[in-house]
Design a protein around this motif. Structure first.
Motif, PDB file in Angstrom:
ATOM      1  N   LEU A  99       0.819  -1.211   0.000  1.00 14.12           N
ATOM      2  CA  LEU A  99       0.000   0.000   0.000  1.00 14.12           C
ATOM      3  C   LEU A  99       0.855   1.264   0.000  1.00 14.12           C
ATOM      4  CD1 LEU A  99      -2.865  -0.996   2.481  1.00 14.12           C
ATOM      5  CD2 LEU A  99      -3.080  -0.612   0.018  1.00 14.12           C
ATOM      6  N   LYS A 100       2.023   1.185   0.584  1.00 13.01           N
ATOM      7  CA  LYS A 100       2.928   2.342   0.613  1.00 13.01           C
ATOM      8  C   LYS A 100       3.519   2.635  -0.769  1.00 13.01           C
ATOM      9  CE  LYS A 100       4.354   1.620   5.430  1.00 13.01           C
ATOM     10  NZ  LYS A 100       5.474   1.195   6.302  1.00 13.01           N
ATOM     11  N   GLN A 101       3.536   1.623  -1.638  1.00 14.63           N
ATOM     12  CA  GLN A 101       4.179   1.773  -2.944  1.00 14.63           C
ATOM     13  C   GLN A 101       3.200   2.148  -4.060  1.00 14.63           C
ATOM     14  OE1 GLN A 101       7.336   1.571  -2.276  1.00 14.63           O
ATOM     15  NE2 GLN A 101       6.828   0.657  -0.282  1.00 14.63           N
ATOM     16  N   THR A 130       8.012  -4.238 -10.458  1.00 23.55           N
ATOM     17  CA  THR A 130       9.389  -4.470 -10.008  1.00 23.55           C
ATOM     18  C   THR A 130       9.703  -3.656  -8.750  1.00 23.55           C
ATOM     19  OG1 THR A 130      10.101  -4.906 -12.287  1.00 23.55           O
ATOM     20  CG2 THR A 130      11.821  -4.342 -10.692  1.00 23.55           C
ATOM     21  N   HIS A 131       9.200  -2.430  -8.711  1.00 21.81           N
ATOM     22  CA  HIS A 131       9.413  -1.579  -7.541  1.00 21.81           C
ATOM     23  C   HIS A 131       8.774  -2.213  -6.298  1.00 21.81           C
ATOM     24  CE1 HIS A 131       9.889   2.095  -5.223  1.00 21.81           C
ATOM     25  NE2 HIS A 131       8.592   2.063  -4.926  1.00 21.81           N
ATOM     26  N   ILE A 132       7.566  -2.737  -6.448  1.00 21.21           N
ATOM     27  CA  ILE A 132       6.882  -3.392  -5.324  1.00 21.21           C
ATOM     28  C   ILE A 132       7.634  -4.655  -4.918  1.00 21.21           C
ATOM     29  CG2 ILE A 132       4.753  -4.575  -4.620  1.00 21.21           C
ATOM     30  CD1 ILE A 132       3.283  -2.639  -6.604  1.00 21.21           C
ATOM     31  N   LYS A 133       8.045  -5.444  -5.892  1.00 26.40           N
ATOM     32  CA  LYS A 133       8.794  -6.689  -5.626  1.00 26.40           C
ATOM     33  C   LYS A 133      10.069  -6.401  -4.820  1.00 26.40           C
ATOM     34  CE  LYS A 133      11.654  -8.339  -8.645  1.00 26.40           C
ATOM     35  NZ  LYS A 133      12.903  -8.526  -7.847  1.00 26.40           N
ATOM     36  N   ASN A 134      10.807  -5.384  -5.233  1.00 28.23           N
ATOM     37  CA  ASN A 134      12.074  -5.049  -4.569  1.00 28.23           C
ATOM     38  C   ASN A 134      11.851  -4.593  -3.127  1.00 28.23           C
ATOM     39  OD1 ASN A 134      13.422  -5.685  -6.909  1.00 28.23           O
ATOM     40  ND2 ASN A 134      13.640  -3.558  -7.604  1.00 28.23           N
ATOM     41  N   ASN A 155       1.697   1.845 -20.777  1.00 26.67           N
ATOM     42  CA  ASN A 155       2.218   0.736 -21.575  1.00 26.67           C
ATOM     43  C   ASN A 155       2.721  -0.357 -20.636  1.00 26.67           C
ATOM     44  OD1 ASN A 155       5.042   1.490 -20.849  1.00 26.67           O
ATOM     45  ND2 ASN A 155       4.604   3.244 -22.185  1.00 26.67           N
ATOM     46  N   ILE A 156       3.110  -1.483 -21.202  1.00 26.61           N
ATOM     47  CA  ILE A 156       3.514  -2.636 -20.395  1.00 26.61           C
ATOM     48  C   ILE A 156       4.829  -2.379 -19.658  1.00 26.61           C
ATOM     49  CG2 ILE A 156       4.831  -3.839 -22.203  1.00 26.61           C
ATOM     50  CD1 ILE A 156       2.339  -5.442 -19.685  1.00 26.61           C
ATOM     51  N   ALA A 192       7.685  -1.743 -14.512  1.00 25.77           N
ATOM     52  CA  ALA A 192       8.495  -0.943 -13.578  1.00 25.77           C
ATOM     53  C   ALA A 192       7.793  -0.829 -12.228  1.00 25.77           C
ATOM     54  CB  ALA A 192       8.753   0.436 -14.164  1.00 25.77           C
ATOM     55  N   MET A 193       6.485  -0.651 -12.256  1.00 28.84           N
ATOM     56  CA  MET A 193       5.714  -0.543 -11.015  1.00 28.84           C
ATOM     57  C   MET A 193       5.774  -1.870 -10.232  1.00 28.84           C
ATOM     58  SD  MET A 193       1.635   0.269 -10.639  1.00 28.84           S
ATOM     59  CE  MET A 193       0.828   0.216  -9.037  1.00 28.84           C
TER      60      MET A 193
END
Length: 422
Positions: free
Chosen positions: A327-329, A361-365, A352-353, A358-359
């Protein structure tokens, strides 16, 4: 034959005035103190006040005044008379026995052939019953918990005591120094009516809505919002009497019920029912924004092992922390849904995909970097896809699930895009 033949004009005038239902008072034209003096009163005036013309000899209309007479109004009256203008007013007068009554009257100058004012004639009407009825109604309205106003949609002409209490003002006049229209206190809240443009007639537009949608979120004197239903009754003069009924507590109960119905009890994220209910709305919003609907499906890696090793309480804590971290991301317009068990969906908009990737990946990291004591590390795998107009929720989730499956097969803790093949 002329029935008035042989009758002089003064007798005709006297006959008319004495048979008038309304009181008539005539004074001379001398406005300087102690004038003007009363020169005539008709029978209706005597009947109403107890004063005869003999009683009023060499007296001025000040004899009818008392402590509740509006003296500011009388100043205006005198100014109008000096200018030879027509006057209309309403105040309190007093009878010969000292009892008060409410009078509504008009005063006109009487001029001679040379255009000089020689008399003033006042036509008076006793409006005590009307005023007392109005005051009684006002007392009743002041006892109402509902806010009651009379307005033409722009300017207020009446408010009850509940209005004053709600806006923390002493009177309608004090409120009008702050805001010129009650509609300026309507909050822009989804699901509630508010003015979209400055020129919009809010009364006309709210009446066009179904009854269940005639609700506003209105800010009180401390700028705290309250929910109200709105009831409108029109008058013939273009004004409306409007009643606002406070439903804040009902809305609170309704929102509490909706929260329970549409949120996952453990994590606080939205649940499947919420997504099923709003999926078509998301598609419409994306279409209006000329964007694309993005769906991110992710799954906690080796979650069964977490439960088996550390117990279900720790597993529950991991789920809750995953939700808080995610939720913070994400953005305020994005929605996080607990799809089931350790699976989650994010509904978002993307150009776009690559942006969607990128979104994700940011959450995953961020999940990978988060601390989940006593679990040494927690990761998640992601499948992402962009929707098309023909997609149902099921087809969109299925396509994202294909990406998630590939991410798992590739070693987990990865993001894989699954694109609709043309």
């Amino acid at each position: 034959m002329n029935i008035l033949e042989g009758v002089n004009s003064q007798e005709i005038v006297k006959l008319i005035l004495n048979n008038s239902y309304n009181s008539v008072v005539i004074t001379d034209a001398n406005l300087d103190l102690p004038g003007p003096k009363i020169v005539y009163v008709n029978e209706a005036f005597t009947k109403n006040t107890g004063y005869t013309l003999e009683d009023l000899k060499d007296k001025t209309p000040r004899i009818f005044q008392g402590k509740e007479t509006d003296h500011e109004l009388l100043k205006n009256l005198k100014e109008k008379c000096r200018k030879g203008e027509f006057f209309v007013g309403e105040t309190v007068n007093y009878r010969k026995d000292g009892s008060k009554y409410y009078v509504q009257w008009n005063i006109s100058p009487i001029k001679n052939d040379a255009g000089e004012i020689i008399y003033y004639i006042s036509i008076q009407r006793n409006v005590t019953k009307e005023i007392e009825t109005i005051k009684t109604l006002q007392k009743i309205l002041d006892l109402q918990k509902n806010i009651v106003i009379v307005t033409d949609g722009k300017k207020l002409s009446y408010v009850n005591e509940s209005f004053n209490n709600f806006f923390d003002v002493s009177s309608m006049e004090e409120f009008l120094k702050i805001d010129d229209c009650v509609c300026s206190r309507f909050s822009e809240v989804k699901g509630f009516y508010y003015k979209k443009t400055e020129d919009e007639n809010w009364i006309e537009n709210i009446v066009k809505l179904p009854h269940e949608d005639r609700v506003v979120s209105m800010l009180d004197g401390k700028l705290i919002p309250h929910g109200f239903t709105v009831n409108v009754n029109h008058f013939g003069d273009g004004s409306s009497i409007i009643t606002f009924t406070d439903i804040t507590s009902t809305i609170g109960e309704k929102e509490s019920f909706k929260h329970k119905a549409y949120h996952d009890k453990l994590s606080g994220a939205y649940n499947r029912e919420f997504l099923y209910m709003h999926f078509e709305d998301y598609k419409k919003e994306v279409e209006k924004a000329n964007s694309q609907l993005g769906l991110i499906l992710f799954d906690i890696d080796y979650f069964k092992m977490v439960n088996d090793t550390y117990g279900h309480n720790v597993g529950d804590d991991v789920i809750k922390k995953i939700v808080n971290t995610t939720l913070k991301q994400i953005r305020i317009d994005d929605n996080l849904i607990r799809w089931g068990g350790e699976e989650f969906i994010i509904i978002t908009q993307a150009d776009n995909i690559k942006n969607l990737e990128a979104m994700a990946t940011h959450i995953k990291n961020n999940i990978e970097k988060e601390t989940f004591t006593p679990v040494p590390q927690v990761t998640a795998s992601f499948g992402i896809t962009l929707g098309v107009k023909s997609d149902s929720l099921e087809t969109l989730v299925k396509r994202a699930d294909d990406g998630l499956y590939q991410a798992k097969r590739a070693g987990r803790n990865k993001v894989v895009a699954s694109i609709l093949q043309s």
